[in-house]
Design a protein around this motif. Structure first.
Motif, mmCIF file in Angstrom:
data_model
loop_
_atom_site.group_PDB
_atom_site.id
_atom_site.type_symbol
_atom_site.label_atom_id
_atom_site.label_comp_id
_atom_site.label_asym_id
_atom_site.label_seq_id
_atom_site.Cartn_x
_atom_site.Cartn_y
_atom_site.Cartn_z
ATOM 1 N N PHE A 84 2.324 -12.193 -8.370
ATOM 2 C CA PHE A 84 2.890 -11.720 -7.106
ATOM 3 C C PHE A 84 2.508 -10.250 -6.943
ATOM 4 C CE2 PHE A 84 5.493 -15.108 -8.754
ATOM 5 C CZ PHE A 84 5.674 -15.932 -7.657
ATOM 6 N N LEU A 85 2.043 -9.895 -5.747
ATOM 7 C CA LEU A 85 1.613 -8.518 -5.504
ATOM 8 C C LEU A 85 1.974 -8.134 -4.082
ATOM 9 C CD1 LEU A 85 -0.008 -5.979 -6.392
ATOM 10 C CD2 LEU A 85 -2.092 -7.168 -5.616
ATOM 11 N N ASP A 86 2.736 -7.072 -3.931
ATOM 12 C CA ASP A 86 3.030 -6.582 -2.589
ATOM 13 C C ASP A 86 1.813 -5.849 -2.054
ATOM 14 O OD1 ASP A 86 5.523 -7.665 -2.508
ATOM 15 O OD2 ASP A 86 6.605 -5.819 -2.983
ATOM 16 N N SER A 87 1.626 -5.921 -0.752
ATOM 17 C CA SER A 87 0.374 -5.484 -0.153
ATOM 18 C C SER A 87 0.202 -3.969 -0.106
ATOM 19 C CB SER A 87 0.254 -6.060 1.262
ATOM 20 O OG SER A 87 1.485 -5.951 1.947
ATOM 21 N N ASP A 88 1.227 -3.209 -0.469
ATOM 22 C CA ASP A 88 1.073 -1.753 -0.566
ATOM 23 C C ASP A 88 0.977 -1.298 -2.023
ATOM 24 O OD1 ASP A 88 3.637 -2.592 -0.929
ATOM 25 O OD2 ASP A 88 4.590 -0.978 0.209
ATOM 26 N N ASP A 89 0.906 -2.254 -2.950
ATOM 27 C CA ASP A 89 0.805 -1.949 -4.373
ATOM 28 C C ASP A 89 -0.568 -2.369 -4.902
ATOM 29 O OD1 ASP A 89 3.456 -1.120 -4.235
ATOM 30 O OD2 ASP A 89 4.231 -3.073 -4.851
ATOM 31 N N THR A 90 -0.825 -2.056 -6.185
ATOM 32 C CA THR A 90 -2.104 -2.411 -6.800
ATOM 33 C C THR A 90 -1.877 -2.849 -8.243
ATOM 34 O OG1 THR A 90 -2.484 -0.113 -7.499
ATOM 35 C CG2 THR A 90 -3.404 -0.769 -5.365
ATOM 36 N N LEU A 91 -2.925 -3.434 -8.839
ATOM 37 C CA LEU A 91 -2.909 -3.812 -10.248
ATOM 38 C C LEU A 91 -3.961 -3.001 -11.000
ATOM 39 C CD1 LEU A 91 -2.722 -7.732 -10.092
ATOM 40 C CD2 LEU A 91 -0.825 -6.105 -10.338
ATOM 41 N N TYR A 140 -2.652 0.351 3.607
ATOM 42 C CA TYR A 140 -2.632 0.104 2.169
ATOM 43 C C TYR A 140 -3.439 -1.128 1.754
ATOM 44 C CZ TYR A 140 1.429 3.221 2.404
ATOM 45 O OH TYR A 140 2.269 4.276 2.614
ATOM 46 N N LEU A 141 -3.722 -2.008 2.684
ATOM 47 C CA LEU A 141 -4.221 -3.341 2.341
ATOM 48 C C LEU A 141 -5.592 -3.321 1.665
ATOM 49 C CD1 LEU A 141 -3.339 -6.226 2.395
ATOM 50 C CD2 LEU A 141 -4.118 -6.405 4.766
ATOM 51 N N ASP A 142 -6.495 -2.491 2.149
ATOM 52 C CA ASP A 142 -7.827 -2.444 1.543
ATOM 53 C C ASP A 142 -7.755 -1.985 0.085
ATOM 54 O OD1 ASP A 142 -9.706 -3.407 3.438
ATOM 55 O OD2 ASP A 142 -9.438 -1.589 4.630
ATOM 56 N N ASP A 143 -6.901 -0.995 -0.214
ATOM 57 C CA ASP A 143 -6.746 -0.532 -1.597
ATOM 58 C C ASP A 143 -6.182 -1.636 -2.477
ATOM 59 O OD1 ASP A 143 -7.753 1.958 -1.046
ATOM 60 O OD2 ASP A 143 -5.795 2.916 -0.810
ATOM 61 N N CYS A 144 -5.248 -2.405 -1.931
ATOM 62 C CA CYS A 144 -4.649 -3.514 -2.679
ATOM 63 C C CYS A 144 -5.731 -4.515 -3.088
ATOM 64 C CB CYS A 144 -3.580 -4.191 -1.819
ATOM 65 S SG CYS A 144 -2.826 -5.651 -2.563
ATOM 66 N N ILE A 145 -6.565 -4.924 -2.142
ATOM 67 C CA ILE A 145 -7.617 -5.903 -2.432
ATOM 68 C C ILE A 145 -8.688 -5.296 -3.337
ATOM 69 C CG2 ILE A 145 -9.377 -7.399 -1.433
ATOM 70 C CD1 ILE A 145 -6.472 -8.286 -0.975
ATOM 71 N N SER A 146 -8.980 -4.014 -3.142
ATOM 72 C CA SER A 146 -9.974 -3.355 -4.002
ATOM 73 C C SER A 146 -9.542 -3.390 -5.463
ATOM 74 C CB SER A 146 -10.185 -1.906 -3.556
ATOM 75 O OG SER A 146 -10.814 -1.852 -2.289
ATOM 76 N N SER A 147 -8.233 -3.257 -5.704
ATOM 77 C CA SER A 147 -7.756 -3.291 -7.092
ATOM 78 C C SER A 147 -7.983 -4.666 -7.714
ATOM 79 C CB SER A 147 -6.277 -2.913 -7.163
ATOM 80 O OG SER A 147 -5.427 -3.981 -6.799
#
Length: 431
Positions: free
Chosen positions: A93-100, A20-27
């Motif tokens: 605050f952002l959990d690493s399996d979530d996105t914004l 999930y981490l790459d998607d989190c940072i991509s967001s």
């Protein structure tokens, strides 16, 4: 950006989330706020998969991404670790399996700048996503309808119950747990809400930090100590907002079977329930009755547990009602009848039914009985608890009386059921 080198810090605990981490940072890279204006803190909390390697790569590739690794200590301590190192004016605050959503950071910090002296926290929408199911929105958005500042001393705002991760706060190096949210809001008893932006909560990750920490095996004692200390800190009556916050925590944990510590001994379990009831004694009936996400059966369950609340069954003009603290919470002229199955054997039929009414939560066993009339012949029926007492929950919240009624399987029969309460007969209606 004044004394802060970044406009915002995004604090991300990391625990076994390599997929999930790459998607989190991509967001975050897709935000309308320039990526270089944001500090990204990746804090590895003892991951056992490839998460740490991904974090190192992201930190090597981006000057504003910082990577820290520590022993596993849990979500709260991991967030606190990041708060002490944050250099942004505002903290998300952002959990690493979530996105914004792309407009989140800029919308929220732009708005926060306009109310900086008025509030210490701004919230924004959180939406739950689970595979292909429709998105789920929190009930607080029936109250939070427009961008603005909301007064938490106003009873109509008691159900904002902001404990989720979808917050932005000023950088003041405080702690970052549930107590943190309460402490920040108590300073001014106001919260800002930005209608733009969205925290996208991934319910599809069953191994997320959030999904694993809410078991009562791990947090019952910690949660109860927090609730009790919070209520005691007010001395007298607890403000409605904090009543709503604690009651909401109790009600969703009961619904998902994450409240009661079944691993306790019988004596410990009884003491645990008394602690819950003591909290309910300090929660107003209105906080329970008016909660936007509690169905009528759960309302009766919680009122029945509240030590200083005594719901009363009333019979007037052929109608049954239940009143609590002068408020009518149930009324019916006929009680709902649910027919479940019919069994036929040896020329006899057995009909399985139950009465679907919360009224039995407030009656002693000797105050009622169920009577069947088969072709005019009346007889009292033996009853037992229906298996349908959970009512949108993982645990039973109400006892519906179930029963079998036997009659000859030889043609048409006139069958009626009545509930006799304190000697007065009330009809049933088929649902």
């Amino acid at each position: 950006m004044s004394d802060f080198p970044f406009r915002a810090t995004i604090l991300i605990p990391v625990y076994n989330v390599e997929k999930y981490l790459d998607d989190c940072i991509s967001s975050l890279k897709e935000q309308t706020e320039p990526f270089e204006n944001m500090e990204i803190l990746l804090i590895n909390d003892g991951s056992r998969d490839g998460s740490a390697d991904i974090c190192r790569r992201l930190a090597d590739e981006n000057e504003n991404v910082c990577f820290y690794s520590k022993e596993n200590e849990g979500l709260s301590k991991t967030r606190n670790f990041g708060l002490r190192r944050a250099r942004g004016k505002y903290i998300f605050f952002l959990d690493s399996d979530d996105t914004l959503a792309p407009d989140t950071v800029k919308s929220v910090v732009d708005y926060f700048d306009t109310v900086y002296d008025e509030v210490d926290m701004v919230t924004y929408r959180i939406t739950q996503y689970f595979k292909n199911a429709p998105p789920v929105y929190h009930f607080r958005y029936r109250t939070l309808t427009h961008t603005g500042v909301y007064d938490l001393d106003d009873p109509k705002n008691r159900f904002i119950t902001q404990t989720n991760i979808n917050i932005c706060v000023k950088n003041d190096k405080s702690n970052g747990d549930e107590k943190y949210c309460c402490d920040i809001l108590r300073r001014k008893m106001k919260i800002g809400y930005c209608k733009n932006g969205e925290y996208r909560y991934n319910r599809g990750n069953e191994n997320s930090i959030v999904s694993t920490v809410f078991s009562p095996y791990y947090i019952f004692e910690t949660s109860m100590a927090f609730y009790e200390a919070l209520f005691d800190s007010f001395g007298g009556r607890v403000p409605p907002y904090f009543q709503g916050l604690v009651f909401n925590d109790l009600r969703w944990k009961l619904k998902e079977d994450k409240l009661l510590p079944y691993h306790y001994s019988p004596e410990e379990f009884e003491r645990a329930n008394k602690r819950i009831d003591a909290l309910l004694a300090r929660i107003d009936e209105d906080t329970i009755i008016l909660h936007p996400s509690v169905n009528e059966y759960h309302i009766h369950y919680w009122l029945s547990r509240k030590p200083d609340c005594h719901p009363t069954v009333l019979a007037q003009d052929g109608k049954l009602s239940v009143a609590a603290d002068g408020r009518k919470i149930f009324s019916a002229s006929a009680l709902p009848l649910m027919m479940r199955k019919i069994f036929v054997e040896n020329k006899k039929a057995r009909l399985l039914s139950f009465i679907k009414s919360p009224i039995f939560s407030h009656l002693g066993r000797g105050e009622w009985k169920i009577v069947a009339s088969v072709d005019g012949e009346r007889r009292e029926l033996e009853t037992f608890a229906s298996v349908f007492g959970a009512q949108d929950s993982a645990v039973n919240v109400v006892d519906f009386p179930a029963f079998f009624c036997e009659f000859p399987a030889d043609g048409r029969h006139e069958i009626k059921f009545f509930v006799v309460i304190r000697g007065v007969e009330y009809p049933t209606k088929l649902l």
